[in-house]
Design an enzyme around this catalytic site. Structure first.
Site, PDB file in Angstrom:
ATOM      1  N   ASN A 116      44.322 106.364 -63.248  1.00  0.00           N
ATOM      2  CA  ASN A 116      44.174 106.842 -62.032  1.00  0.00           C
ATOM      3  C   ASN A 116      44.913 107.881 -61.402  1.00  0.00           C
ATOM      4  O   ASN A 116      44.854 108.724 -60.818  1.00  0.00           O
ATOM      5  CB  ASN A 116      44.083 105.463 -61.181  1.00  0.00           C
ATOM      6  N   PHE A 169      43.303  90.128 -63.767  1.00  0.00           N
ATOM      7  CA  PHE A 169      43.576  91.094 -64.722  1.00  0.00           C
ATOM      8  C   PHE A 169      43.888  90.532 -66.159  1.00  0.00           C
ATOM      9  O   PHE A 169      44.715  89.590 -66.109  1.00  0.00           O
ATOM     10  CB  PHE A 169      44.822  91.904 -64.096  1.00  0.00           C
ATOM     11  N   GLY A 177      48.546 105.213 -42.258  1.00  0.00           N
ATOM     12  CA  GLY A 177      49.337 106.074 -42.660  1.00  0.00           C
ATOM     13  C   GLY A 177      50.502 105.678 -43.483  1.00  0.00           C
ATOM     14  O   GLY A 177      50.554 104.586 -44.412  1.00  0.00           O
ATOM     15  N   GLY A 211      45.609 103.731 -53.687  1.00  0.00           N
ATOM     16  CA  GLY A 211      46.938 103.621 -54.123  1.00  0.00           C
ATOM     17  C   GLY A 211      47.487 104.616 -54.953  1.00  0.00           C
ATOM     18  O   GLY A 211      48.437 105.658 -54.926  1.00  0.00           O
ATOM     19  N   ASP A 212      46.698 104.671 -56.236  1.00  0.00           N
ATOM     20  CA  ASP A 212      47.030 105.318 -57.224  1.00  0.00           C
ATOM     21  C   ASP A 212      46.620 106.811 -57.363  1.00  0.00           C
ATOM     22  O   ASP A 212      47.476 107.844 -57.458  1.00  0.00           O
ATOM     23  CB  ASP A 212      46.156 105.044 -58.346  1.00  0.00           C
TER      24      ASP A 212
END
Length: 294
Positions: free
Chosen positions: A52, A116, A224, A251-252
């Protein structure tokens, strides 16, 4: 110049729950939790932090070098990276493990529950980092435990500045180990939850952490982010997304923008501004690697 991106390459199975987790999970029954969620929508995407971040950095015009490990089912991911013009020279493929798999379920409030399976990622430490003329910086993102420890040391020994981005891998490490990561790194980035955990485990607040590196960024989602340099905080305003569709990979995407800005030699606050713009673009698209700059 290029950036080495240490982390996972994974297949993401993404499901949408058309309700709210908070309405299904009873706090007083957590000791006998047995919950089922109906997920009418399901899709499979290319994902993993290294993939990503590399996608985001490439889209912005940078040169990503993902360092990750795929399993016997990873041929399609190799083809995907090559089709995007992303180098696979540091991508190893194993024939005795599956590629990492993430099962991600998102509710109406964009809360997520993830399962995961690391698979081949546990062997990521077999690939080593060495100094090279075209490598300007790197990032340690969530990966196998041994890989995160060894790659951080290798970056440090090679004199390559790097970002420490523990993400979901943060709980694998105790306070002493996390402190060692920070002291070897050049920059640190976490979200607000991870930032609290990092401070709790190291005993260092954000100001203290920022004094040990060139800068710390704490992302705040739709609020932000905070940029900490030398103990001083600057708030970087959010960018309103055109639509809120899927937070997976935001986030990636933000971290790809961070690397791009650092490659250009920008001040950290300017890097964060670009990250906020990129995060807003990503959340408007489904999947972690299907967005565009518009």
């Amino acid at each position: 110049m290029a950036a080495v991106i240490c982390g996972s390459l994974a297949f993401d199975t993404i499901m949408n729950f058309e309700g709210r987790f908070a309405q299904q999970i009873l706090p007083d029954q957590l000791h006998i939790l047995n919950v089922s969620f109906l997920v009418p929508q399901l899709r499979r995407d290319f994902g993993g932090c290294a993939g990503n971040i590399a996608y985001s950095l490439k889209l912005l015009g940078g040169t990503p070098l993902p360092m990750a490990t795929l399993g016997t089912d990873g041929a399609s991911y190799l083809e995907r990276l090559r089709s995007l013009g992303i180098s696979t020279e540091f991508v190893r493929q194993l024939d005795d493990a599956y590629t990492a798999q993430a099962m991600i379920m998102t509710d109406l409030d964009n809360n997520q529950i993830t399962a995961f399976h690391p698979g081949a990622m546990t062997q990521a430490h077999l690939t080593r980092i060495q100094s090279r003329g075209d490598i300007k910086l790197g990032i340690i993102s969530p990966d196998g435990r041994d890989a995160m420890l060894q790659h951080a040391q290798q970056f440090h020994d090679a004199g390559i500045p790097f970002v420490f981005d523990p993400g979901q891998g943060l709980p694998m490490f105790d306070g002493k180990e996390l402190a060692a990561f920070i002291e070897k790194s050049t920059w640190v980035t976490v979200n607000d939850y991870e930032g609290k955990m990092l401070s709790e485990r190291t005993g260092w607040d954000s100001a203290a952490i920022s004094r040990k590196v060139q800068g710390l960024v704490v992302t705040l989602g739709g609020e932000g982010c905070e940029v900490w340099i030398g103990g001083e905080k600057t708030r970087v305003a959010p960018v309103k997304a055109p639509a809120v569709v899927d937070p997976t990979g935001c986030g990636d995407a933000w971290r790809g923008a961070l690397l791009y800005g650092l490659e250009q030699g920008w001040p950290l606050a300017r890097c964060a501004e670009l990250g906020n713009k990129v995060g807003a673009a990503k959340i408007a698209s489904k999947g972690p690697q299907n967005w565009s700059l518009g």
